[in-house]
Motif scaffolding. Structure first.
Motif, PDB file in Angstrom:
ATOM      1  N   GLU A  87      -6.123  -1.359   0.705  1.00 27.79           N
ATOM      2  CA  GLU A  87      -6.338  -0.761  -0.625  1.00 27.79           C
ATOM      3  C   GLU A  87      -6.558   0.742  -0.514  1.00 27.79           C
ATOM      4  OE1 GLU A  87      -9.595  -3.069  -2.034  1.00 27.79           O
ATOM      5  OE2 GLU A  87      -8.334  -4.769  -2.665  1.00 27.79           O
ATOM      6  N   ARG A  88      -7.353   1.162   0.474  1.00 32.15           N
ATOM      7  CA  ARG A  88      -7.572   2.600   0.683  1.00 32.15           C
ATOM      8  C   ARG A  88      -6.283   3.302   1.118  1.00 32.15           C
ATOM      9  NH1 ARG A  88     -12.153   4.795   4.282  1.00 32.15           N
ATOM     10  NH2 ARG A  88     -11.239   6.685   3.394  1.00 32.15           N
ATOM     11  N   CYS A  89      -5.514   2.629   1.971  1.00 31.80           N
ATOM     12  CA  CYS A  89      -4.255   3.206   2.453  1.00 31.80           C
ATOM     13  C   CYS A  89      -3.263   3.386   1.303  1.00 31.80           C
ATOM     14  CB  CYS A  89      -3.643   2.325   3.538  1.00 31.80           C
ATOM     15  SG  CYS A  89      -4.580   2.310   5.091  1.00 31.80           S
ATOM     16  N   MET A 102       5.800   8.103   4.670  1.00 34.67           N
ATOM     17  CA  MET A 102       4.813   7.602   3.712  1.00 34.67           C
ATOM     18  C   MET A 102       5.396   6.501   2.827  1.00 34.67           C
ATOM     19  SD  MET A 102       2.329  10.769   2.558  1.00 34.67           S
ATOM     20  CE  MET A 102       3.582  12.015   2.272  1.00 34.67           C
ATOM     21  N   VAL A 103       6.654   6.648   2.423  1.00 31.56           N
ATOM     22  CA  VAL A 103       7.305   5.610   1.616  1.00 31.56           C
ATOM     23  C   VAL A 103       7.395   4.308   2.410  1.00 31.56           C
ATOM     24  CG1 VAL A 103       9.499   4.918   0.569  1.00 31.56           C
ATOM     25  CG2 VAL A 103       8.593   7.206   0.145  1.00 31.56           C
ATOM     26  N   ALA A 104       7.753   4.421   3.688  1.00 32.77           N
ATOM     27  CA  ALA A 104       7.832   3.221   4.534  1.00 32.77           C
ATOM     28  C   ALA A 104       6.458   2.583   4.702  1.00 32.77           C
ATOM     29  CB  ALA A 104       8.417   3.589   5.901  1.00 32.77           C
ATOM     30  N   ASP A 105       5.422   3.409   4.913  1.00 32.15           N
ATOM     31  CA  ASP A 105       4.057   2.885   5.059  1.00 32.15           C
ATOM     32  C   ASP A 105       3.570   2.225   3.773  1.00 32.15           C
ATOM     33  OD1 ASP A 105       3.684   3.535   7.688  1.00 32.15           O
ATOM     34  OD2 ASP A 105       2.418   5.277   7.332  1.00 32.15           O
ATOM     35  N   LEU A 106       3.897   2.833   2.639  1.00 29.32           N
ATOM     36  CA  LEU A 106       3.457   2.291   1.350  1.00 29.32           C
ATOM     37  C   LEU A 106       4.070   0.909   1.114  1.00 29.32           C
ATOM     38  CD1 LEU A 106       1.848   2.715  -1.241  1.00 29.32           C
ATOM     39  CD2 LEU A 106       3.844   3.889  -2.211  1.00 29.32           C
ATOM     40  N   ALA A 107       5.346   0.781   1.408  1.00 27.03           N
ATOM     41  CA  ALA A 107       6.019  -0.512   1.237  1.00 27.03           C
ATOM     42  C   ALA A 107       5.385  -1.568   2.140  1.00 27.03           C
ATOM     43  CB  ALA A 107       7.510  -0.371   1.545  1.00 27.03           C
ATOM     44  N   SER A 117      -0.147   6.736  -2.170  1.00 29.00           N
ATOM     45  CA  SER A 117       0.323   6.946  -3.545  1.00 29.00           C
ATOM     46  C   SER A 117       0.057   8.373  -4.009  1.00 29.00           C
ATOM     47  CB  SER A 117      -0.357   5.961  -4.500  1.00 29.00           C
ATOM     48  OG  SER A 117      -0.034   4.626  -4.151  1.00 29.00           O
ATOM     49  N   ASN A 118      -0.896   9.032  -3.323  1.00 27.91           N
ATOM     50  CA  ASN A 118      -1.222  10.429  -3.643  1.00 27.91           C
ATOM     51  C   ASN A 118      -0.675  11.397  -2.596  1.00 27.91           C
ATOM     52  OD1 ASN A 118      -3.070  10.456  -6.137  1.00 27.91           O
ATOM     53  ND2 ASN A 118      -3.947   8.817  -4.888  1.00 27.91           N
TER      54      ASN A 118
END
Length: 363
Positions: free
Chosen positions: A164-166, A131-136, A171-172
């Motif tokens: 924006e949705r991703c 998730m951290v990799a996807d967020l970045a 983030s949650n």
């Protein structure tokens, strides 16, 4: 169809890979035993191929296949480059679905990088890194998409909306496979980005020989976790599966029966993978070969014809179709036709699992 075996180091990934593929990948008791991914191609067991071959004279039988990739173990901090982090994440991007191997067995002779075996904690470590990799990646891509959308780029506007949705979900702490995109353009956009947490996951619990049915507390906890999140979970003893692989067929059947193993891991994994990826199998027959073809649910007859040969799709006229199981009753394709069970389908027909198809085309 590519499945990637992932997980923390020393949870049994390579042992399981060897058992399923008999490819002989290294499987040793130390972290990062696997660096470059090992790849094996395995045939998918399908009883319908036996039925077809029994009643249709042919040269060879070609089953559908899975390509299974054993990816190096991930460690906490992989998204920041720890361990083989960037290399690990790049390899996951190449696969269609994830087999997340979790350790539920206890063995003082096999080290665990996080100490005690705790499958739920291990899920959290891997999911967090992905998730951290996807967020970045999403945050980096969003600004580019917004810039292009301001130039009236409609595709970029859709991508910005998707990103924006991703970002909100990630983030949650919500993996993207749990997010539904109803708009076809949004679905296409999110597929094109290649997010790690958007890939479907099969949790494969590596259990002790004494817990083949997954009745232990930790096994039950993982099964509840998967069920609550719309995922799938299988219990397998990788070491026992590896031992079975080394036996001849008669010994294998005898030991499997004694241990209460009703089907090999490959069969269970292949079936779950098909369900996970929402695949259907259709067949083509002829005097040269009988061939099984996996396609996504919703595939039309012309699209299926294109799997066999691009010319078949371009010049598609019609398809003659019957179900593989009907050969059990009628014993031949000629008898199926005579009984009126051979159907003629057009361009709008959606392929069903078990269809046997003959395509007519004109180029």
């Amino acid at each position: 169809m590519d499945l990637g075996i992932v997980g923390l180091p020393n949870v049994g990934k390579s042992t399981l890979f060897n058992a399923i593929t008999a490819a002989g990948a290294a499987a040793e008791n130390y972290p990062f035993c696997t660096i470059e991914p090992s790849t094996g191609v395995v045939s998918i067991p399908d009883e319908r191929l036996r039925i077809l071959k029994t009643h249709i004279a042919t040269g060879e039988v070609i089953p559908a296949a899975l390509r299974i990739v054993d990816i190096a173990g991930l460690v906490e901090g992989a998204s920041r480059g720890e361990g083989l982090g960037n290399q690990f994440l790049a390899h996951i991007r190449q696969i269609n679905a994830v087999i997340h191997v979790l350790r539920a067995f206890k063995d003082p002779n096999v080290v665990h990088v996080a100490g005690e075996a705790d499958p739920l904690r291990d899920i959290d470590i891997v999911e967090t890194e992905l998730m951290v990799a996807d967020l970045a990646m999403a945050e980096s891509a969003l600004e580019k998409a917004r810039t292009r959308s301001r130039r009236n780029d409609k595709e970029a506007a859709v991508r910005a909306r998707v990103l924006e949705r991703c970002i909100e979900a990630l983030s949650n702490d919500i993996p993207l496979r749990n997010i539904s995109f109803g708009d076809p353009e949004e679905q296409k956009s999110v597929r094109g980005i290649g997010f790690l947490t958007a890939k479907p996951v099969l949790y494969l619990l590596n259990v002790d020989e004494s817990d083949l049915k997954g009745e232990s507390h930790s096994a039950q906890a993982v099964q509840r976790y998967a069920q609550e999140r719309g995922g799938r979970c299988l219990c397998v003893c990788a070491q026992l599966e590896a031992e079975l692989t080394d036996l001849d067929p008669d010994e294998r059947e005898e030991l499997a029966g004694a241990e209460g193993i009703y089907e090999p891991a490959l069969h269970a994994v292949a079936r779950s993978a098909f369900e996970l990826l929402d695949l259907r199998t259709f067949f083509t027959t002829g005097d040269k070969e009988i061939h099984a073809w996996p396609v996504k649910a919703g595939t039309t007859a012309p699209e299926a014809a294109g799997k066999v040969h691009t010319d078949f799709q371009q010049g598609f006229i019609k398809a003659e179709v019957y179900h593989a199981d009907e050969l059990q009753t009628y014993k031949s394709e000629a008898a199926i036709r005579q009984a009126g069970r051979m159907r003629t389908e057009g361009k709008e027909y959606v392929i069903q699992d078990g269809d046997v198809c003959r395509f007519f085309f004109n180029v």
